[in-house]
Design an enzyme around this catalytic site. Structure first.
Site, mmCIF file in Angstrom:
data_model
loop_
_atom_site.group_PDB
_atom_site.id
_atom_site.type_symbol
_atom_site.label_atom_id
_atom_site.label_comp_id
_atom_site.label_asym_id
_atom_site.label_seq_id
_atom_site.Cartn_x
_atom_site.Cartn_y
_atom_site.Cartn_z
ATOM 1 N N ARG A 37 -4.440 9.409 -10.387
ATOM 2 C CA ARG A 37 -4.471 9.495 -8.921
ATOM 3 C C ARG A 37 -5.775 10.139 -8.475
ATOM 4 O O ARG A 37 -6.222 11.121 -9.050
ATOM 5 C CB ARG A 37 -3.261 10.320 -8.440
ATOM 6 N N SER A 106 5.623 2.344 -4.179
ATOM 7 C CA SER A 106 6.419 3.457 -3.666
ATOM 8 C C SER A 106 7.318 2.982 -2.531
ATOM 9 O O SER A 106 6.860 2.260 -1.641
ATOM 10 C CB SER A 106 5.512 4.573 -3.133
ATOM 11 N N LYS A 135 3.405 16.687 -1.920
ATOM 12 C CA LYS A 135 3.443 15.566 -0.974
ATOM 13 C C LYS A 135 3.897 16.115 0.372
ATOM 14 O O LYS A 135 5.090 16.217 0.646
ATOM 15 C CB LYS A 135 4.385 14.474 -1.483
#
Length: 206
Positions: A37, A106, A135
């Protein structure tokens, strides 16, 4: 077909040397998939990081998944891509990466879960199971009950992410998750190898 059980998502704040150490140890500890990521938009850095860890993963037979960026995945010939809801549409991504690569998406609510069933995907990332500091824009947490319902409904494997750690990982597996995606529990552990081994034991399976 793919082993999603212990799915490591890297921490983009760790420098490349620390990233390499975490990946090396996580491989030794038994992670089954790794998603790289990089949220800061520096495509050169993203490619550099991917190229640094790909040989280690390749040697261990562990798939390298690139988060969001199909172009980066193509540039480094990664094993797959994981898309968010605002990224490239799944059918377009599939056309670009080909049939032999892994494609994940997702899903953050029931409508997205339903819509995803007809897309050319290999798995879904169910986000977030529990609220998590990594998140901050989470608007919905599935919880164990929501995960169990999603698992019963979905034709695609589900990788659970968000707020999962040693204390609740077994309950998440029992609720129907095919895989567990983790950031902090491995990346921030004193020993990513020991953490991975312990988590894999808790997950169980083959």
């Amino acid at each position: 077909m793919y082993d999603y059980r212990l799915y490591l998502v890297t921490d983009e704040h760790q420098d490349i040397e620390l990233l390499e150490r975490v990946i090396r140890e996580a491989i030794a500890g038994g992670v089954t998939m790794v998603q790289l990521r990089e949220k800061h938009g520096d495509i050169r850095a993203f490619i550099q990081r991917a190229e640094a860890i790909k040989p280690m993963l390749q040697a261990a037979g562990i798939p390298l998944i690139i988060n969001d960026r199909v172009d980066v995945a193509l540039a480094v010939d990664a094993d797959g891509v994981h898309l968010g809801q605002s990224d490239m549409p799944a059918d377009v991504a599939r056309r670009l990466i080909g049939e032999g690569k892994i494609l994940g998406l997702s899903v953050e609510n029931e409508q997205q879960l339903e819509a995803a069933q007809s897309l050319p995907l290999d798995y879904l990332g169910l986000s977030a199971i529990f609220p998590t500091p990594t998140k901050t824009d989470t608007v919905y947490a599935w919880g164990l009950e929501g995960l169990a319902k999603a698992s019963a409904f979905s034709q695609l494997p589900l990788v659970a992410i968000g707020g999962i750690n040693e204390s609740n990982i077994r309950a998440v597996v029992e609720a129907g998750a095919d895989g567990i995606a983790l950031v902090s529990a491995i990346c921030h552990a004193d020993s990513p190898k020991d953490a991975s081994q312990q988590l894999l034991t808790l997950i169980g399976g083959n």
